[in-house]
Design a protein around this motif. Structure first.
Motif, mmCIF file in Angstrom:
data_model
loop_
_atom_site.group_PDB
_atom_site.id
_atom_site.type_symbol
_atom_site.label_atom_id
_atom_site.label_comp_id
_atom_site.label_asym_id
_atom_site.label_seq_id
_atom_site.Cartn_x
_atom_site.Cartn_y
_atom_site.Cartn_z
ATOM 1 N N PHE A 197 3.915 -31.176 -14.286
ATOM 2 C CA PHE A 197 3.865 -31.833 -13.421
ATOM 3 C C PHE A 197 5.027 -32.459 -13.369
ATOM 4 N N TYR A 198 7.083 -32.049 -12.593
ATOM 5 C CA TYR A 198 7.988 -33.032 -12.792
ATOM 6 C C TYR A 198 7.035 -33.885 -11.576
ATOM 7 N N ALA A 199 6.535 -35.301 -12.012
ATOM 8 C CA ALA A 199 6.071 -35.740 -11.151
ATOM 9 C C ALA A 199 7.481 -37.864 -10.710
ATOM 10 N N CYS A 200 7.580 -37.786 -9.754
ATOM 11 C CA CYS A 200 8.119 -39.232 -9.210
ATOM 12 C C CYS A 200 7.411 -40.492 -9.436
ATOM 13 N N ALA A 201 7.237 -40.997 -9.980
ATOM 14 C CA ALA A 201 7.100 -42.730 -10.347
ATOM 15 C C ALA A 201 5.956 -43.052 -8.932
ATOM 16 N N VAL A 202 7.273 -43.424 -8.657
ATOM 17 C CA VAL A 202 6.224 -44.056 -6.789
ATOM 18 C C VAL A 202 5.387 -42.986 -6.299
ATOM 19 N N ALA A 203 5.334 -41.639 -5.918
ATOM 20 C CA ALA A 203 4.526 -41.318 -5.115
ATOM 21 C C ALA A 203 3.197 -40.878 -5.875
ATOM 22 N N LEU A 204 3.287 -40.477 -7.634
ATOM 23 C CA LEU A 204 1.770 -40.956 -7.582
ATOM 24 C C LEU A 204 1.360 -42.383 -7.958
ATOM 25 N N GLU A 205 2.039 -43.452 -7.972
ATOM 26 C CA GLU A 205 1.746 -44.890 -6.807
ATOM 27 C C GLU A 205 0.992 -44.303 -6.035
ATOM 28 N N ARG A 206 1.237 -43.437 -4.537
ATOM 29 C CA ARG A 206 0.410 -43.605 -3.515
ATOM 30 C C ARG A 206 -0.137 -42.433 -3.458
ATOM 31 N N ASN A 207 -0.772 -42.128 -4.596
ATOM 32 C CA ASN A 207 -2.249 -41.235 -4.583
ATOM 33 C C ASN A 207 -2.825 -41.410 -5.902
ATOM 34 N N ARG A 208 -3.605 -41.662 -6.232
ATOM 35 C CA ARG A 208 -3.739 -42.132 -7.438
ATOM 36 C C ARG A 208 -4.499 -41.477 -7.951
ATOM 37 N N ASP A 209 -5.959 -41.108 -7.303
ATOM 38 C CA ASP A 209 -6.608 -39.501 -7.156
ATOM 39 C C ASP A 209 -5.856 -38.728 -7.603
ATOM 40 N N ALA A 210 -4.807 -38.129 -7.169
ATOM 41 C CA ALA A 210 -4.583 -37.007 -7.241
ATOM 42 C C ALA A 210 -3.719 -37.187 -9.272
ATOM 43 N N ALA A 211 -3.029 -38.276 -9.450
ATOM 44 C CA ALA A 211 -1.757 -38.387 -10.000
ATOM 45 C C ALA A 211 -3.342 -38.724 -11.938
ATOM 46 N N LYS A 212 -4.759 -39.203 -11.115
ATOM 47 C CA LYS A 212 -5.686 -38.551 -12.862
ATOM 48 C C LYS A 212 -6.120 -37.432 -12.757
ATOM 49 N N GLN A 213 -5.897 -36.408 -11.524
ATOM 50 C CA GLN A 213 -6.552 -34.833 -11.707
ATOM 51 C C GLN A 213 -5.583 -33.770 -12.511
ATOM 52 N N MET A 214 -3.877 -34.790 -12.849
ATOM 53 C CA MET A 214 -3.109 -34.212 -13.505
ATOM 54 C C MET A 214 -3.634 -33.625 -14.595
ATOM 55 N N ARG A 215 -3.981 -34.748 -15.571
ATOM 56 C CA ARG A 215 -4.270 -34.801 -16.856
ATOM 57 C C ARG A 215 -5.532 -34.132 -17.297
ATOM 58 N N GLY A 216 -6.270 -34.698 -16.449
ATOM 59 C CA GLY A 216 -7.715 -34.938 -16.258
ATOM 60 C C GLY A 216 -8.167 -32.941 -16.081
ATOM 61 N N ARG A 217 -6.943 -32.264 -15.678
ATOM 62 C CA ARG A 217 -7.194 -31.038 -15.380
ATOM 63 C C ARG A 217 -6.216 -29.809 -16.250
ATOM 64 N N GLY A 218 -5.927 -30.457 -17.628
ATOM 65 C CA GLY A 218 -5.498 -30.522 -18.569
ATOM 66 C C GLY A 218 -3.750 -30.049 -18.461
ATOM 67 N N HIS A 219 -2.372 -30.304 -17.471
ATOM 68 C CA HIS A 219 -2.021 -30.328 -16.622
ATOM 69 C C HIS A 219 -0.836 -31.541 -17.691
#
Length: 302
Positions: free
Chosen positions: A101-123
């Protein structure tokens, strides 16, 4: 007599590269090709009047002023994080492949459950900036501050500090120097100039560049350069077929750029799933995260 080209700020252009003699890459398992799936997570960090910005991202009729709120345009971005993101995660799980994931910081701040899934699913998670912004419009010190804000934010939302970097579209003349000065970054992807990683020098230090690709990229849907989903799938197959053939002698890397609000729609997502299944049907194919490619290059091609 030709006048000498005056030096300017930023990295020197390199029009030579590997000169047709790329290194004999040793991908894990003797793979002929490393496929890097890249998902740009930008939704929620773009310019939007509804978020208090003075201007918004261009969308809708050309006559619609950029200083007026565009609810339809905002909802197109929202689709990416609300639906497209989860559909892509499911496809990657079904196909048993990992992405970066090329992730913009502010975007992840606004969807924290999605942010947790990234590394949680091994990405893998790289920084795509503090916001989805044109860093060439920032001063050097403003860009430095935004880099630091992005690092702290992504570490907080995903649980780990990003070690890779990619700007919106392209870097400023200061970006690579600032990344090296900040420390902790092992590579950046701010180039579109090769089919393999390569080393460059910044402040006398070796720095790794893992090039990106804006051709094998779903951005063609937004630009009107790609029509039905089958055209996107066909393009990816053509790319793969050529690189796989070349990989019999000199293994290559294939970067695929994805956006949740574009390829995350059902028909387009199915085209992506079809391509992944096609590529997996060949022997000697390594679906690799950017961080894995970087580590492999450091260890095997220093």
């Amino acid at each position: 007599m030709n006048s000498p080209i005056a030096p300017i700020a930023g990295p020197k252009r390199d029009l030579v590269g590997y000169e047709g003699n790329p290194p004999k890459v040793t991908w894990p398992g003797g793979a002929k090709i490393a496929i890097s799936l890249v998902v740009n997570y930008e939704e929620g960090s773009e310019r939007a009047i509804g978020d208090g910005d003075d201007t918004r991202e261009p969308s809708g009729p050309a006559s619609w002023p950029l200083t007026k709120r565009d609810l339809a345009g905002e909802s197109m971005f929202e689709y990416g994080s609300r639906a497209g993101y989860w559909r892509l995660l499911d496809i990657f799980d079904e196909q048993d492949v990992k992405c970066t994931f090329y992730a913009c910081a502010v975007a992840l701040e606004r969807n924290r459950d999605a942010a947790k899934q990234m590394r949680g699913r091994g990405h893998d998670v790289m920084s795509h900036g503090w916001r989805w912004e044109d860093v060439s419009l920032l001063t050097r010190e403003e860009e430095r501050e935004h880099i630091r804000k992005a690092i702290a934010s992504i570490e907080e939302t995903t649980g780990a500090r990003p070690v890779g970097w990619y700007c919106r579209y392209g870097p400023s003349v200061n970006t690579r120097e600032l990344l090296v000065e900040e420390g902790g970054f092992t590579y950046d992807c701010d180039a579109n100039n090769d089919d393999l990683p390569y080393w460059t020098t910044v402040h006398g230090r070796k720095h790794l560049v893992i090039p990106y690709d804006i051709v094998a990229n779903d951005g063609g849907f937004a630009a009107g350069l790609v029509g039905p989903p089958r055209e996107f799938e066909e393009h990816l197959r053509y790319d793969f077929d050529r690189l796989y053939k070349e990989g019999e002698t000199y293994p290559k890397m294939m970067s695929i750029g994805l956006h949740m609000r574009l390829v995350g729609h059902p028909a387009r997502a199915q085209a992506l799933a079809n391509f992944i299944a096609y590529a997996k049907s060949f022997p000697g194919v390594w679906f690799a995260r950017r961080g894995e490619i970087a580590r492999h290059w450091y260890e095997n091609h220093p």
